[in-house]
Structures are given as structure tokens and as C-alpha cells.
Design a protein around this motif. Structure first.
Motif, PDB file in Angstrom:
ATOM      1  N   CYS A  59       0.847  -1.192   0.000  1.00  0.00           N
ATOM      2  CA  CYS A  59       0.000   0.000   0.000  1.00  0.00           C
ATOM      3  C   CYS A  59       0.881   1.241   0.000  1.00  0.00           C
ATOM      4  O   CYS A  59       1.916   1.270   0.663  1.00  0.00           O
ATOM      5  CB  CYS A  59      -0.900   0.025   1.235  1.00  0.00           C
ATOM      6  SG  CYS A  59      -2.064  -1.341   1.341  1.00  0.00           S
ATOM      7  N   ARG A  69      -3.544   9.758   2.214  1.00  0.00           N
ATOM      8  CA  ARG A  69      -4.211   9.169   1.055  1.00  0.00           C
ATOM      9  C   ARG A  69      -3.570   7.802   0.839  1.00  0.00           C
ATOM     10  O   ARG A  69      -2.379   7.714   0.524  1.00  0.00           O
ATOM     11  CB  ARG A  69      -4.021  10.048  -0.177  1.00  0.00           C
ATOM     12  CG  ARG A  69      -4.646   9.499  -1.460  1.00  0.00           C
ATOM     13  CD  ARG A  69      -4.464  10.510  -2.592  1.00  0.00           C
ATOM     14  NE  ARG A  69      -5.026  10.037  -3.835  1.00  0.00           N
ATOM     15  CZ  ARG A  69      -4.344   9.384  -4.778  1.00  0.00           C
ATOM     16  NH1 ARG A  69      -3.041   9.136  -4.577  1.00  0.00           N
ATOM     17  NH2 ARG A  69      -4.923   8.981  -5.884  1.00  0.00           N
ATOM     18  N   THR A  71      -3.429   4.119  -1.002  1.00  0.00           N
ATOM     19  CA  THR A  71      -3.771   3.408  -2.233  1.00  0.00           C
ATOM     20  C   THR A  71      -3.375   1.950  -2.090  1.00  0.00           C
ATOM     21  O   THR A  71      -2.246   1.646  -1.708  1.00  0.00           O
ATOM     22  CB  THR A  71      -3.035   4.033  -3.438  1.00  0.00           C
ATOM     23  OG1 THR A  71      -3.335   5.425  -3.495  1.00  0.00           O
ATOM     24  CG2 THR A  71      -3.474   3.363  -4.730  1.00  0.00           C
ATOM     25  N   GLY A  72      -4.309   1.049  -2.358  1.00  0.00           N
ATOM     26  CA  GLY A  72      -4.054  -0.377  -2.232  1.00  0.00           C
ATOM     27  C   GLY A  72      -3.253  -0.930  -3.388  1.00  0.00           C
ATOM     28  O   GLY A  72      -2.924  -0.222  -4.354  1.00  0.00           O
ATOM     29  N   ASP A  74      -4.000  -2.697  -5.875  1.00  0.00           N
ATOM     30  CA  ASP A  74      -4.638  -2.627  -7.196  1.00  0.00           C
ATOM     31  C   ASP A  74      -4.914  -1.196  -7.634  1.00  0.00           C
ATOM     32  O   ASP A  74      -5.563  -0.962  -8.655  1.00  0.00           O
ATOM     33  CB  ASP A  74      -5.937  -3.434  -7.208  1.00  0.00           C
ATOM     34  CG  ASP A  74      -6.978  -2.893  -6.230  1.00  0.00           C
ATOM     35  OD1 ASP A  74      -6.661  -1.932  -5.491  1.00  0.00           O
ATOM     36  OD2 ASP A  74      -8.102  -3.436  -6.193  1.00  0.00           O
ATOM     37  N   GLY A  75      -4.432  -0.212  -6.864  1.00  0.00           N
ATOM     38  CA  GLY A  75      -4.630   1.181  -7.217  1.00  0.00           C
ATOM     39  C   GLY A  75      -5.879   1.814  -6.634  1.00  0.00           C
ATOM     40  O   GLY A  75      -6.109   3.012  -6.807  1.00  0.00           O
ATOM     41  N   THR A  76      -6.694   1.022  -5.938  1.00  0.00           N
ATOM     42  CA  THR A  76      -7.915   1.538  -5.330  1.00  0.00           C
ATOM     43  C   THR A  76      -7.584   2.317  -4.064  1.00  0.00           C
ATOM     44  O   THR A  76      -6.769   1.887  -3.253  1.00  0.00           O
ATOM     45  CB  THR A  76      -8.875   0.388  -4.969  1.00  0.00           C
ATOM     46  OG1 THR A  76      -9.188  -0.337  -6.160  1.00  0.00           O
ATOM     47  CG2 THR A  76     -10.159   0.919  -4.342  1.00  0.00           C
ATOM     48  N   GLU A  77      -8.229   3.460  -3.893  1.00  0.00           N
ATOM     49  CA  GLU A  77      -8.033   4.220  -2.657  1.00  0.00           C
ATOM     50  C   GLU A  77      -8.811   3.566  -1.517  1.00  0.00           C
ATOM     51  O   GLU A  77      -9.963   3.148  -1.694  1.00  0.00           O
ATOM     52  CB  GLU A  77      -8.466   5.672  -2.842  1.00  0.00           C
ATOM     53  CG  GLU A  77      -7.504   6.476  -3.706  1.00  0.00           C
ATOM     54  CD  GLU A  77      -7.760   7.969  -3.622  1.00  0.00           C
ATOM     55  OE1 GLU A  77      -8.184   8.435  -2.540  1.00  0.00           O
ATOM     56  OE2 GLU A  77      -7.537   8.659  -4.632  1.00  0.00           O
ATOM     57  N   HIS A  79     -10.400   4.244   1.894  1.00  0.00           N
ATOM     58  CA  HIS A  79     -10.845   5.407   2.658  1.00  0.00           C
ATOM     59  C   HIS A  79     -11.297   5.068   4.067  1.00  0.00           C
ATOM     60  O   HIS A  79     -11.427   5.972   4.904  1.00  0.00           O
ATOM     61  CB  HIS A  79     -12.014   6.096   1.933  1.00  0.00           C
ATOM     62  CG  HIS A  79     -11.668   6.639   0.584  1.00  0.00           C
ATOM     63  ND1 HIS A  79     -10.897   7.759   0.403  1.00  0.00           N
ATOM     64  CD2 HIS A  79     -12.007   6.212  -0.664  1.00  0.00           C
ATOM     65  CE1 HIS A  79     -10.768   8.006  -0.892  1.00  0.00           C
ATOM     66  NE2 HIS A  79     -11.427   7.089  -1.555  1.00  0.00           N
TER      67      HIS A  79
END
Length: 267
Positions: A59, A69, A71-72, A74-77, A79
Motif C-alpha cells: 500500500c 491518502r 492506495t491499495g 490494485d490502485g484503489t483508494e 478510505h
């Protein structure tokens, strides 16, 4: 000379390179400002225990005015605490306040090398920040420094022929030209003057855990990032401690100020 600067807004997540940053007794501004707390154990999540927490190193965390901020892989944030819990497979909470008597688990690195990152191995409980201000998430001291000569020598000894500075999670990478490898171990007790601003006092060598061996974002696993040190650079991190694999040094901040890439370092 300061060759590179890094901070890590969330403990054990990938950090962000910086061109300039303010530094105080609490380290680089925003560094290790947040961490995940494990609901079951009450301990701080750290990839030093790779069986449980190695996914954190996939991450990325950057600091914004609203907080981190994240980001995982796979690029997903990510939250929410629920999203972070789903990623690591344990109930966790993101916090900027260490719990009372904050601690983490540090898997014994030699056992991780022998048994692998998924093995259940012995771990030591580490209390936070004995050389850092209260209320911070530093394992020991607020600033970590490594030199280019040390990184160059590790790369020379590695079967890969290279090693990435990010694996050792430094705040400052200092260009030491043609100095001998591991030269920073000789700096204990000395002060590093950064340009006309911050002054750091080197207090200990940095004993390495399993983290350098793990996948970091797109970087693959590299057991030799620790194995090279285990074979070629075992030294006491502090007087009276047994020799252990070390690279880099810990420092405290004597005087704060701004540090920038390219700043000259003098003693």
C-alpha cells in the motif's frame, strides 16, 4: 550530500520521496504520523511481523491536508477502516494517537529467513520510541539515515547485483562518494550538520528486521537484502548488545529546520 529524502505517513506502508521537508524533534514533518491498530491484540500493525502484516508494504501512503491518502495494491483508494481491515484480513483502525504503552511484534529475522514470510516464528514485543518523543510511532528514534556506500556494497554482494534504498525505509540517503561500506556505523555520537540548518546526532546502528526482504509495491521479494547483512555485517547496534545484521543509523534531532535534496553534510 543529501541524495534522497523519504517520509512514510502511515507506518509500514510505502512512503513518498520529497525534494524538501521540515524536520523537528519529532522527525520529518508527517513521518510515521499514522498507524494501524490491531483490534484483537491492541498492538500497532507492523510488517516486522510479515505473516500478519506484509500486505501493508503493498500500500502507498501520501500526506494531504485532510490526512493520509492510501492506495491499495490494485490502485484503489482505501478510505475506511473497513476497507483496510478487508485488505489485511484483520480488524484494524487507522489512528494518529499511539495507545498507552504502545508496542509491536518484531518477528525474529533469522527465523523468517529460514522459514519464510508466511511461517509462524518467534517474535519479540518492542515498546515504542525509547529515543523518540512521546506520542510518536517511531520504533526507536525519529530519523533513519543510510549511505550510498552501504547500499552500493549490499548490491555488490547480492546475487541480484542491485538493491533498492526503499527496502531499508530511510528518511535520508547520504551520498558518501567512495567511502567504505557501512561507514555510518562509525558516526555514533557524532553530529551531522545539514547545510546551515538541522543538526542530527547519530545514536545507534540500525538492526534490520525482515522488512527489507518483503515485496514493496512492485518490487519483488528479496531475501538477500537481509541475508547479505547477516553474512557480512553483523555488528552491535548499541554497546552491550550482541552483533546482529545492521545497515544505516538512527539519529535524534538536535536542531530543527528545513532539509533539501543536495544539501551538504558536515560533521
Amino acid at each position: 550530500m543529501v541524495a534522497a529524502l523519504y517520509r512514510y505517513p502511515v507506518k509500514s506502508m510505502l512512503g513518498e520521496p520529497l525534494e524538501a521537508v521540515e524536520i523537528s524533534e519529532r522527525g520529518l514533518s508527517g513521518d510515521r504520523r499514522f498507524a494501524l491498530l490491531d483490534a484483537e491484540s491492541g498492538k500497532v500493525a507492523s510488517a516486522k511481523a510479515p505473516r500478519l502484516w506484509r500486505e501493508l508494504l503493498r500500500c502507498a501512503a501520501t500526506l494531504t491536508e485532510a490526512g493520509p491518502r492510501i492506495t491499495g495494491p490494485d490502485g484503489t483508494e482505501l478510505h475506511t477502516d473497513a476497507a483496510l481491515s478487508a485488505l489485511v484480513g484483520r480488524k484494524v483502525t487507522l489512528t494518529d494517537v499511539p495507545p498507552p504503552a504502545a508496542a509491536l511484534d518484531r518477528s525474529r529475522p533469522d527465523q523468517v529467513l529460514a522459514a519464510g514470510q508466511e511461517a509462524e516464528v518467534e517474535a519479540d514485543t518492542v515498546q515504542f520510541g525509547s529515543a523518540a518523543p512521546p506520542g510518536t510511532f517511531f520504533d526507536f528514534a525519529p530519523v533513519h539515515v543510510i549511505t550510498t556506500s552501504t547500499l552500493r556494497r549490499i548490491a555488490e554482494l547480492s546475487p541480484r547485483g542491485t538493491v533498492e534504498a526503499q527496502r531499508y525505509r530511510p528518511n535520508l540517503v547520504i551520498d558518501t562518494d567512495e567511502a567504505e561500506a557501512f561507514v555510518e556505523h562509525t558516526w555514533a555520537g557524532r553530529q551531522l550538520h545539514i547545510a546551515d540548518g538541522p543538526i542530527l546526532r547519530v545514536i545507534a546502528s540500525t538492526p534490520r528486521c525482515a522488512i527489507p526482504t518483503l515485496a514493496h509495491g512492485d518490487l519483488p521479494r528479496d531475501p538477500d537484502a537481509l541475508r547479505v547483512l547477516a553474512h557480512h555485517n553483523r555488528t552491535p547496534a548499541l554497546p552491550g548488545r550482541p552483533p546482529e545484521p545492521c545497515a544505516g543509523v538512527y539519529a535524534q534531532v538536535v536542531r530543527g529546520g528545513w532539509v533539501r535534496e543536495g544539501d551538504v553534510i558536515r560533521f
